[in-house]
Scaffold this motif. Structure first.
Motif, mmCIF file in Angstrom:
data_model
loop_
_atom_site.group_PDB
_atom_site.id
_atom_site.type_symbol
_atom_site.label_atom_id
_atom_site.label_comp_id
_atom_site.label_asym_id
_atom_site.label_seq_id
_atom_site.Cartn_x
_atom_site.Cartn_y
_atom_site.Cartn_z
ATOM 1 N N THR A 352 0.851 -1.183 0.000
ATOM 2 C CA THR A 352 0.000 0.000 0.000
ATOM 3 C C THR A 352 0.890 1.237 0.000
ATOM 4 N N LEU A 353 0.675 2.099 -1.002
ATOM 5 C CA LEU A 353 1.540 3.251 -1.191
ATOM 6 C C LEU A 353 0.919 4.550 -0.682
ATOM 7 N N GLY A 354 -0.358 4.514 -0.311
ATOM 8 C CA GLY A 354 -1.017 5.726 0.165
ATOM 9 C C GLY A 354 -1.720 6.467 -0.950
ATOM 10 N N GLU A 355 -2.715 7.281 -0.590
ATOM 11 C CA GLU A 355 -3.488 8.086 -1.540
ATOM 12 C C GLU A 355 -4.127 7.223 -2.626
ATOM 13 N N GLY A 356 -4.585 6.033 -2.225
ATOM 14 C CA GLY A 356 -5.268 5.155 -3.169
ATOM 15 C C GLY A 356 -4.353 4.365 -4.080
ATOM 16 N N ILE A 374 -2.350 0.224 -9.039
ATOM 17 C CA ILE A 374 -3.186 1.395 -9.302
ATOM 18 C C ILE A 374 -2.377 2.628 -8.933
ATOM 19 N N GLY A 375 -2.221 3.530 -9.902
ATOM 20 C CA GLY A 375 -1.454 4.743 -9.646
ATOM 21 C C GLY A 375 -0.003 4.471 -9.326
ATOM 22 N N ALA A 376 0.540 3.401 -9.870
ATOM 23 C CA ALA A 376 1.902 2.971 -9.519
ATOM 24 C C ALA A 376 2.737 2.733 -10.771
ATOM 25 N N GLY A 377 2.612 3.613 -11.741
ATOM 26 C CA GLY A 377 3.313 3.414 -13.007
ATOM 27 C C GLY A 377 4.820 3.324 -12.868
ATOM 28 N N ARG A 378 5.391 4.225 -12.065
ATOM 29 C CA ARG A 378 6.848 4.210 -11.891
ATOM 30 C C ARG A 378 7.293 2.905 -11.237
ATOM 31 N N GLU A 379 6.540 2.471 -10.223
ATOM 32 C CA GLU A 379 6.887 1.240 -9.529
ATOM 33 C C GLU A 379 6.758 0.014 -10.431
ATOM 34 N N ILE A 380 5.705 -0.010 -11.267
ATOM 35 C CA ILE A 380 5.508 -1.152 -12.166
ATOM 36 C C ILE A 380 6.647 -1.242 -13.179
ATOM 37 N N ASN A 381 7.145 -0.096 -13.615
ATOM 38 C CA ASN A 381 8.300 -0.117 -14.530
ATOM 39 C C ASN A 381 9.511 -0.764 -13.867
ATOM 40 N N VAL A 391 15.387 -11.110 -10.183
ATOM 41 C CA VAL A 391 15.991 -10.714 -8.913
ATOM 42 C C VAL A 391 15.299 -11.435 -7.760
ATOM 43 N N ALA A 392 16.073 -12.014 -6.865
ATOM 44 C CA ALA A 392 15.521 -12.680 -5.693
ATOM 45 C C ALA A 392 14.963 -11.628 -4.731
ATOM 46 N N VAL A 393 13.746 -11.868 -4.216
ATOM 47 C CA VAL A 393 13.093 -10.927 -3.320
ATOM 48 C C VAL A 393 12.470 -11.698 -2.155
ATOM 49 N N THR A 394 12.118 -10.955 -1.117
ATOM 50 C CA THR A 394 11.401 -11.557 0.010
ATOM 51 C C THR A 394 10.012 -10.944 0.087
ATOM 52 N N ALA A 395 9.084 -11.700 0.663
ATOM 53 C CA ALA A 395 7.724 -11.207 0.816
ATOM 54 C C ALA A 395 7.709 -9.950 1.683
ATOM 55 N N GLN A 396 8.536 -9.934 2.725
ATOM 56 C CA GLN A 396 8.571 -8.781 3.620
ATOM 57 C C GLN A 396 9.017 -7.526 2.888
ATOM 58 N N ALA A 397 10.026 -7.643 2.038
ATOM 59 C CA ALA A 397 10.532 -6.476 1.317
ATOM 60 C C ALA A 397 9.500 -5.942 0.321
ATOM 61 N N LEU A 398 8.808 -6.836 -0.356
ATOM 62 C CA LEU A 398 7.816 -6.396 -1.335
ATOM 63 C C LEU A 398 6.631 -5.713 -0.669
ATOM 64 N N ASP A 400 6.583 -4.054 2.158
ATOM 65 C CA ASP A 400 6.941 -2.890 2.954
ATOM 66 C C ASP A 400 7.188 -1.678 2.059
ATOM 67 N N PRO A 401 6.329 -0.646 2.098
ATOM 68 C CA PRO A 401 6.533 0.523 1.243
ATOM 69 C C PRO A 401 7.793 1.308 1.573
ATOM 70 N N ALA A 402 8.374 1.052 2.756
ATOM 71 C CA ALA A 402 9.620 1.739 3.111
ATOM 72 C C ALA A 402 10.825 1.138 2.397
ATOM 73 N N VAL A 403 10.670 -0.062 1.847
ATOM 74 C CA VAL A 403 11.767 -0.706 1.111
ATOM 75 C C VAL A 403 11.694 -0.272 -0.345
ATOM 76 N N SER A 404 12.750 0.317 -0.847
ATOM 77 C CA SER A 404 12.787 0.812 -2.223
ATOM 78 C C SER A 404 12.837 -0.342 -3.236
ATOM 79 N N LEU A 405 11.885 -0.336 -4.168
ATOM 80 C CA LEU A 405 11.927 -1.335 -5.232
ATOM 81 C C LEU A 405 13.171 -1.128 -6.091
ATOM 82 N N GLN A 406 13.546 0.129 -6.291
ATOM 83 C CA GLN A 406 14.759 0.422 -7.060
ATOM 84 C C GLN A 406 15.973 -0.149 -6.338
ATOM 85 N N GLY A 407 15.953 -0.107 -5.005
ATOM 86 C CA GLY A 407 17.046 -0.678 -4.236
ATOM 87 C C GLY A 407 17.108 -2.184 -4.399
ATOM 88 N N LEU A 408 15.932 -2.844 -4.453
ATOM 89 C CA LEU A 408 15.916 -4.280 -4.706
ATOM 90 C C LEU A 408 16.514 -4.598 -6.069
#
Length: 411
Positions: A352-356, A374-381, A391-398, A400-408
């Motif tokens: 959940t990223l906030g503001e819908g 929804i409303g997450a075009g930059r993130e979907i890219n 890229v290997a990921v964890t459920a917790q990282a995905l 958590d909105p505080a974890v940067s997807l770009q950082g992953l």
């Protein structure tokens, strides 16, 4: 066209896959003649705006071109309008056309797209019944939505993306959505995710009836009366049917090519006939991403796969390995997705990223397979690149909105 011309590369279908194939073939083999055949008598136009800006009256089909005929001519592509293919003669290497001489080919690309699925109870020729696949369909529906019949109510059959985009335009009249399944947009998201979109439509006054099918329909007093599976009836001034599409495989089947749920091709877009290729909505393709052949219906996939098919028809050797993506506009909601849904068999994770704004992830073996937001075009890219690079990921990282997807991605 005249008889006796030397064989060239022929592309049947002038949607994004066909246009991309023709231009790629000409770039790959400039000395070869390339013919792009359009069954409609107009320049190649984009399909996504038909259920969006064109239906709203904010644009015309001719203002939303993939490419115009002048640009095709400048690229060296011989563009032929109103060229309806009726038969492929694989022995002679010819495409037969209505009221034109056969066109010989060295290589053939089938980009015939898909046709709207129809309901027997609601044939396209029934008055005030609309399907949406072509520019003519969109203009007819737009005209219908401006007529007095709209005040008698609009019924949309099907709660997929096309149906709901039409609902967003029709909202303002009494609008009811009939869906045979238990949730909306079942091919692209979970029921929980879909509820966000359904709630937005409901705030616009749209009513939804899930688990409902149409048993029969009849014209009455300038409208349509629908008899529903629950035994009750519903009257509407306009009925819009958006229950998906089926691949236009008629040419391929008649030519003896394997084409049950789409024209079967390998990862080079080549059919069982080494001189014939297929791309876009019509292709059932093999890819390293999926264990079984896949078929997709979206603009980006058609464009990307058309490029590969055209390149290989001209002698290239490129594999189609792209990660597909799509988008849909409904009111202020921008819905975007990327990856392979796998029938949505994987339980989703939500961020959940906030503001819908929200993203739903589907993960397999510690790697993202698919995401929709929804409303997450930059993130979907960014997610698309996570999928591409596995890229290997964890459920917790995905989650958590505080974890940067770009950082992953960088990790």
């Amino acid at each position: 066209m005249t008889t006796g011309r030397p064989p060239g590369i022929v592309v049947v279908g002038a949607g994004p896959a066909g246009v991309a194939a023709a231009l790629a073939a000409k770039r790959t083999l400039p000395e070869q003649s390339v013919f792009l055949l359009a069954d409609e008598d107009c320049d190649p136009y984009e399909k996504p705006p038909l259920s969006k800006s064109v239906l709203m009256g904010a644009a015309e089909p001719e203002s939303k071109l993939i490419v115009d005929s002048a640009a095709l001519a400048a690229a060296g592509v011989d563009f032929v309008r109103g060229a309806i293919a009726t038969k492929i003669d694989r022995v002679r290497g010819e495409v037969h056309l209505v009221d034109r001489p056969p066109l010989p080919y060295d290589a053939l690309v089938l980009a015939t797209g898909a046709k709207a699925r129809t309901l027997a109870a609601l044939p396209p020729e029934m008055a005030n019944v609309h399907y949406l696949r072509t520019a003519a369909d969109a203009l007819a529906l737009r005209d219908g939505l401006r007529r007095p019949e709209r005040s008698r109510g609009v019924v949309v059959v099907g709660a997929g993306l096309i149906g709901l985009e039409a609902v967003a335009v029709a909202a303002g009249a009494a609008t009811t959505v009939l869906e045979a399944g238990t949730s909306a947009m079942a091919r692209i998201c979970s029921a929980d995710f879909a509820r966000i979109v359904v709630d937005r439509h409901a705030r616009a006054g749209v009513q939804f009836r899930f688990g409902t099918t149409i048993e029969a329909a009849s014209a009455l007093n300038g409208g349509v009366v629908l008899r529903l599976s629950g035994g009750d009836s519903l009257e509407a001034g306009i009925v819009i049917v958006g229950i998906g599409a089926k691949p236009d495989v008629d040419l391929a089947v008649a030519a003896g090519l394997p084409a049950a749920e789409g024209i079967l091709v390998d990862d080079r877009c080549r059919t069982a006939d080494p001189r014939i290729f297929a791309a876009g909505d019509v292709a059932l393709f093999r890819t390293r991403w999926c264990s079984d052949p896949a078929r997709l219906e979206n603009w980006r996939h058609a464009l990307d796969q058309g490029l590969v098919a055209g390149t290989n028809a001209a002698g290239g050797d490129t594999a189609y390995e792209n990660v597909p993506s799509f988008w849909s506009d409904q009111y202020e909601l921008m819905i975007q997705g990327a990856g392979w849904t796998d029938g949505l068999a994987i339980a989703p994770l939500r961020r959940t990223l906030g503001e819908g704004r929200v993203i739903e992830f589907h993960v397999r073996d510690g790697k993202v397979r698919y995401a929709v937001g929804i409303g997450a075009g930059r993130e979907i890219n960014v997610v698309r690149r996570l999928i591409e690079r596995q890229v290997a990921v964890t459920a917790q990282a995905l989650a958590d909105p505080a974890v940067s997807l770009q950082g992953l991605l960088r990790s």
